[in-house]
Design an enzyme around this catalytic site. Structure first.
Site, PDB file in Angstrom:
ATOM      1  NE  ARG A 185     -51.268  -6.683  40.694  1.00 53.79           N
ATOM      2  CZ  ARG A 185     -50.430  -6.035  41.508  1.00 53.79           C
ATOM      3  NH1 ARG A 185     -49.209  -6.530  41.715  1.00 53.79           N
ATOM      4  NH2 ARG A 185     -50.779  -4.899  42.070  1.00 53.79           N
ATOM      5  CG  ASP A 466     -50.085  -1.274  46.557  1.00 54.39           C
ATOM      6  OD1 ASP A 466     -49.284  -1.468  47.508  1.00 54.39           O
ATOM      7  OD2 ASP A 466     -49.859  -1.665  45.402  1.00 54.39           O
TER       8      ASP A 466
END
Length: 559
Positions: A185, A466
């Protein structure tokens, strides 16, 4: 073009055509510290490739970001989103399909995600999962060391040279089975990599992450039986997907690779993108490997994009579950859209961390994981995410029992009909409580403090938090102050109240933290984001300058 420059690039095995290296590298500078690892990853040849990507696509990237600003101005006036009339023909044409699953991506029932530090890379590839999403984005703090070492760790893992020793403990890749397929990613279009400049401006972080990984590993991955596969985050329109597709085509042409070898799975984690799912797959169709439900970022996007609209005020984060109307509609539309186009519909994250010292609490947490994964597989998802290797067995058990085939693209969900009103249905039961405010403050401060120390995912109360969950936390606080809501306890949530609780939580967290913590720095930045006034597009952009390590310019030609 000098003979030496031509030879150097050809010996690297890359078919770049007639490129004058010195000319390309003119006004390309590295501002991050250089060492042997940096030079191994950021070679002169790789830097030429990055410069070509940036000069070709950065103007389009910036224009698309400006398009987001224009759209936000319309939403701030009270306008709502709808499916695009100009792309109706794409949605209604049932004949086109995305690409068939690529090698290593047919079965994706359990995917583990996490940052790219060496320990995580080894543990993730040793986990009992089908793929590993190596993350340069939300679970990573983009220090120069993190970005370069992350690229190095993936480079070595692909070649099975990633084993290492930490103290007395050895970390080695398993040799008793095929390792999970690697998917990387890159950072989103909105971010920059300030440690490398091209023509006086920072390079796009998306192009930096993608370009280094692709250039250094694409051929090796294909030779080993898979390919260069990516997760694509934070997009807000099909035009942004078109840009990625253009990048993919140029990259493949640049090294002489067959078009369609790259595959990209798009995270549908913004509310504008939810209205353009068909169009996003269409733009990437030769490179598409499906869509993913990025649930926490999606909630963040709903709040962010409609933050000025009082009809979109949501209750405590814990009340915004996957079964509330707007989230349920989003999931159903994603699955139906993907399966109609022959691509994967991936589920969301289980962020729980095993609770080792409390069996009863751990069992309750694991039961919630089982229920979530059962909901996903029954809805028609082809796979799901876990943040911890210990959760893989639960996800596997649920998907193996309910999905005997490698995927369930045959579950077409033609019973589903989702309207614009369904995607915007904010009928979410629940209250706003002081406990919910303090929880948001703890998550936001905890994440930001870790990020400022170079750590991109932080365990808080046995959940791996996160950037996405931190964004939900601060956006809710901003929204509640902006619209003057009252808590269940009868207290009006205004600027003074928010800041009072913020400083209480920051002081409490600082007392229990070790020396050198950055909770007060985090509180300084957070204070500007919870008063219903200023609103940064992303916390990561707001904090980025705090973790840059810009050094004296090194001309790229000297790499």
């Amino acid at each position: 073009m000098s003979h030496s420059a031509t030879s150097t690039l050809r010996e690297a095995g890359h078919n770049i055509g007639p490129v004058n290296v010195d000319q390309v590298l003119h006004d390309v500078n590295i501002l991050g510290p250089l060492d042997d690892n940096t030079r191994k990853i950021l070679s002169k040849e790789a830097t030429v490739f990055l410069a070509v990507l940036h000069r070709t696509f950065n103007a389009t990237r910036k224009a698309l970001l400006q398009r987001r600003v224009v759209r936000q101005a319309e939403l701030d006036k009270g306008n709502l989103l709808d499916f695009l009339p100009e792309t109706k023909h794409v949605r209604e044409n049932s004949a086109w399909r995305g690409a068939p699953p690529a090698p290593g991506l047919v079965d994706r029932r359990t995917e583990i995600t996490g940052p790219t530090d060496r320990k995580m890379v080894v543990n993730a590839l040793n986990a009992d999962v089908w793929t590993y999403m190596a993350d340069f984005e939300d679970s990573n703090a983009p220090t120069w060391d993190n970005m370069i070492n992350g690229q190095l760790n993936l480079h070595d893992a692909i070649r099975k040279q990633v084993d290492f020793k930490q103290g007395e403990k050895e970390y080695k890749l398993r040799t008793d089975r095929v390792l999970p397929t690697l998917i990387t990613r890159a950072r989103g279009w909105h971010l920059e990599e300030k440690h490398m400049t091209v023509d006086g401006e920072p390079i796009s972080a998306s192009l930096f992450d993608f370009g280094l990984y692709f250039f250094n590993n694409a051929e090796e991955l294909v030779n080993r039986g898979t390919g260069p596969y990516f997760y694509l985050p934070k997009m807000e329109s099909h035009l942004e997907a078109r840009l990625w597709n253009d990048v993919f085509n140029l990259a493949q042409d640049y090294i002489g690779m067959r078009r369609g070898t790259i595959r990209g799975t798009v995270l549908i984690e913004t509310i504008p993108a939810a209205f353009e799912m068909d169009e996003i797959i269409y733009e990437l169709r030769d490179h598409s490997s499906g869509l993913n439900c990025g649930r926490w970022d999606y909630i963040f996007s709903v709040i962010k994009r409609f933050r000025q609209n009082p009809a979109f005020v949501l209750p405590d984060r814990s009340a915004v579950t996957m079964t509330v109307p707007f989230m349920d509609a989003y999931v159903k539309l994603l699955i139906r859209t993907c399966h109609a186009r022959g691509v994967h519909a991936m589920g969301g994250m289980a962020a729980q961390i095993p609770i080792k010292n409390d069996p009863a609490a751990n069992e309750k947490a694991m039961d919630s994981v089982r229920a979530d994964k059962l909901r996903e597989v029954k809805a028609g998802h082809d796979g799901t995410w876990v943040a911890h290797p210990a959760l893989a067995s639960i996800a596997n058990e649920i998907f193996n029992a309910n999905m005997p085939t490698p995927n369930q693209m045959h579950v077409r969900r033609e019973d589903v009909s989702v309207t614009a009103q369904d995607l915007l249905n904010m009928n979410v039961p629940g209250s706003i409580t002081e406990a919910g405010i303090r929880k948001n403050l703890n998550i936001g401060l905890g994440y930001m403090e870790g990020w400022l120390r170079g750590v991109g995912c932080v365990p808080i109360n046995y959940l791996m938090e996160d950037a996405a969950t931190a964004e939900v936390s601060r956006s809710q606080l901003w929204q509640w102050v902006k619209h003057g809501v009252s808590t269940q306890e009868g207290v009006k949530v205004d600027k003074g109240y928010a800041l009072k609780l913020l400083h209480e939580q920051a002081d409490e967290l600082e007392k229990s933290a070790g020396k050198g913590n950055k909770f007060q720095v985090a509180a300084k930045y957070f204070a500007g984001q919870v008063t219903g006034e200023e609103y940064a597009e992303f916390l990561t952009s707001l904090l980025y300058n705090e973790i840059t390590n810009v050094s004296e310019k090194t001309p790229a030609a000297k790499l």
